[in-house]
Write a protein that holds these residues in place. Structure first.
Motif, short mmCIF file in Angstrom:
data_model
loop_
_atom_site.label_atom_id
_atom_site.label_comp_id
_atom_site.label_asym_id
_atom_site.label_seq_id
_atom_site.Cartn_x
_atom_site.Cartn_y
_atom_site.Cartn_z
N ARG A 126 -4.48 5.59 -10.31
CA ARG A 126 -3.23 4.85 -10.52
C ARG A 126 -2.03 5.66 -10.03
O ARG A 126 -1.10 5.12 -9.43
N ALA A 127 -2.08 6.98 -10.27
CA ALA A 127 -0.97 7.83 -9.82
C ALA A 127 -0.88 7.79 -8.29
O ALA A 127 0.21 7.70 -7.72
N GLU A 128 -2.05 7.80 -7.65
CA GLU A 128 -2.08 7.79 -6.18
C GLU A 128 -1.49 6.45 -5.67
O GLU A 128 -0.65 6.43 -4.76
N VAL A 129 -1.89 5.35 -6.31
CA VAL A 129 -1.38 4.04 -5.89
C VAL A 129 0.14 3.97 -6.10
O VAL A 129 0.89 3.50 -5.24
N LYS A 130 0.60 4.50 -7.24
CA LYS A 130 2.06 4.47 -7.51
C LYS A 130 2.82 5.27 -6.47
O LYS A 130 3.88 4.86 -6.00
N ASN A 131 2.27 6.43 -6.09
CA ASN A 131 2.94 7.23 -5.05
C ASN A 131 3.01 6.48 -3.74
O ASN A 131 4.01 6.55 -3.02
N ARG A 132 1.94 5.74 -3.44
CA ARG A 132 1.94 5.00 -2.17
C ARG A 132 2.89 3.81 -2.23
O ARG A 132 3.44 3.40 -1.22
N ILE A 133 3.11 3.26 -3.44
CA ILE A 133 4.12 2.19 -3.56
C ILE A 133 5.50 2.82 -3.35
O ILE A 133 6.34 2.30 -2.62
N LYS A 134 5.72 3.98 -3.98
CA LYS A 134 7.03 4.63 -3.89
C LYS A 134 7.37 4.98 -2.45
O LYS A 134 8.53 4.91 -2.05
N SER A 135 6.37 5.36 -1.68
CA SER A 135 6.67 5.73 -0.30
C SER A 135 6.64 4.50 0.61
O SER A 135 6.63 4.62 1.83
N SER A 136 6.60 3.30 0.01
CA SER A 136 6.63 2.01 0.72
C SER A 136 5.40 1.77 1.59
O SER A 136 5.41 0.90 2.45
N GLU A 137 4.34 2.55 1.34
CA GLU A 137 3.11 2.35 2.10
C GLU A 137 2.40 1.09 1.59
O GLU A 137 1.73 0.41 2.33
N LEU A 138 2.54 0.85 0.28
CA LEU A 138 1.94 -0.34 -0.32
C LEU A 138 3.02 -1.26 -0.87
O LEU A 138 3.97 -0.79 -1.49
N THR A 139 2.86 -2.57 -0.66
CA THR A 139 3.79 -3.53 -1.25
C THR A 139 3.16 -4.09 -2.53
O THR A 139 1.97 -3.85 -2.79
N ILE A 140 3.93 -4.88 -3.26
CA ILE A 140 3.39 -5.48 -4.48
C ILE A 140 2.20 -6.39 -4.14
O ILE A 140 1.22 -6.44 -4.88
N ASP A 141 2.26 -7.05 -2.99
CA ASP A 141 1.15 -7.91 -2.56
C ASP A 141 -0.13 -7.12 -2.39
O ASP A 141 -1.19 -7.53 -2.85
N HIS A 142 -0.01 -5.93 -1.72
CA HIS A 142 -1.19 -5.08 -1.54
C HIS A 142 -1.80 -4.72 -2.89
O HIS A 142 -3.01 -4.75 -3.06
N VAL A 143 -0.94 -4.35 -3.82
CA VAL A 143 -1.45 -3.86 -5.11
C VAL A 143 -2.12 -4.99 -5.89
O VAL A 143 -3.20 -4.80 -6.48
N LEU A 144 -1.52 -6.16 -5.86
CA LEU A 144 -2.12 -7.30 -6.58
C LEU A 144 -3.48 -7.62 -5.97
O LEU A 144 -4.42 -7.99 -6.67
#
Ligand code: ADP
Ligand code: 5GP
Length: 290
Positions: free
Chosen positions: A26-44
């Motif tokens: 989860r920490a890794e995914v949050k970091n990738r969201i913060k760096s704009s690598e992942l959008t909310i769509d990707h995560v869902l």
């Protein structure tokens, strides 16, 4: 309720290992969201097949998005009727659709952040509001450079960069300020590069500066939203300046005289907000940047 199942030592250590791996994921995914690598769509989407991501709290997901801090996350969750502890896996189809719509409209990885400029008479509560917004994570709050001496409760690099007159001159010469102005015998300036970087990262940026500086920002960056903070009354402004206790009687009298001139400038601003409650002002600023 029955007693929790008894685990063998092996089962217990396996469960602990699994929980640690999930937290790491989860920490890794949050970091990738913060760096704009992942959008909310990707995560869902990821959450459909990845148990660790599915268990991420919706609040954590929202607060990892640029431009979303505690205040905006709360407002969104209330609006979409998502309970405070809800995890992604617990979202209903309707809520997922609404979240997607919300973020298509407002936060997009490639969207630059919004620039809000907060001004108003000394003592009205600008730094109180700015520090609340810095804490909540809803804005990236710019740290200005100043030639003023630091107050006992202020920290270099947090409240201001306290610099000498010579260093201020050097920064003007090298065009390092987005704007700068003199106020009550001292100079104050906004570092240009830091603000631009934050906007490019998609962060909403707040500048807490005096009125001349706000006008300069508008002329360089017309998309900036200028907000003027007003006291509920003149008496309340005097009481706040006195209550703050940071200036002696002479300095306070000077600041009050400046405040009278400053109050007359409200009409230049895009929005005027009365600071009768810090919480309400914070919510209004967050909604202006949404
Ligand atoms: P400014 O940065 O505009 O000069 P400050 O943030 O230092 O003003 O606030 C001046 C004083 O007013 C502080 O003591 C602060 O705690 C108080 N204050 C700020 N906002 C409010 C409010 N909404 N209600 C009551 N007191 C406030
Ligand atoms: P103080 O000395 O009370 O911290 O700040 C005095 C005034 O300077 C306040 O109105 C504050 O908003 C303003 N100020 C702080 N930083 C800047 C800045 O970078 N530029 C300008 N123009 N004003 C600033």
């Amino acid at each position: 309720m029955g007693a929790p199942p008894q685990l063998t030592p092996e089962q217990r250590s396996a469960a602990l290992l699994k929980a640690a791996a999930s937290r790491k994921r989860r920490a890794e995914v949050k970091n990738r969201i913060k760096s704009s690598e992942l959008t909310i769509d990707h995560v869902l989407e990821l959450a459909q097949n990845d148990e660790a991501v599915a268990k991420m709290r919706v609040r954590e997901l929202l607060e990892a998005l640029s431009g979303v801090g505690k205040v905006r996350a709360n407002a969104l969750m209330e609006k979409l009727n998502i309970s405070a502890t809800r995890r992604i896996a617990g979202l209903g189809r309707h809520q997922i659709k609404e979240l997607r719509n919300e973020f298509m409209k407002t936060t997009h990885a490639a969207r630059p952040g919004k620039l809000l400029v907060l001004s108003g008479p000394g003592g009205v509560g600008k730094s109180t509001v700015a520090s609340q917004l810095r804490k909540s994570g809803d804005f990236w709050v710019s740290v200005s450079a100043t030639t003023r001496a630091s107050r006992s409760n202020e920290l270099n690099g947090i409240d201001y960069y306290f610099i000498s007159d010579e260093e201020f001159d050097r920064r003007i010469k090298h065009d390092e300020f987005l704007e700068w102005a003199e106020f009550a015998g001292n100079r104050y300036g906004t570092p240009s590069a830091e603000v631009q970087d934050a906007l490019n990262r998609g962060e909403n940026v707040l500048l807490e500066i005096e009125i001349d500086g706000a006008k300069q920002v508008k002329s360089h960056l017309p998309a900036a939203v200028l907000v003027f903070l007003e006291p509920p009354s003149w008496e309340e402004l005097v009481a706040r300046l006195e209550g703050r206790g940071t200036d002696g009687p002479d300095r306070r009298a000077h600041r009050l005289q400046l405040a009278q001139e400053e109050l007359a400038a409200a009409s230049f601003f895009d929005h005027v907000i009365v600071n009768d409650s810090v919480e309400r002002v914070v919510a209004q600023l967050v909604s202006l940047a949404s």
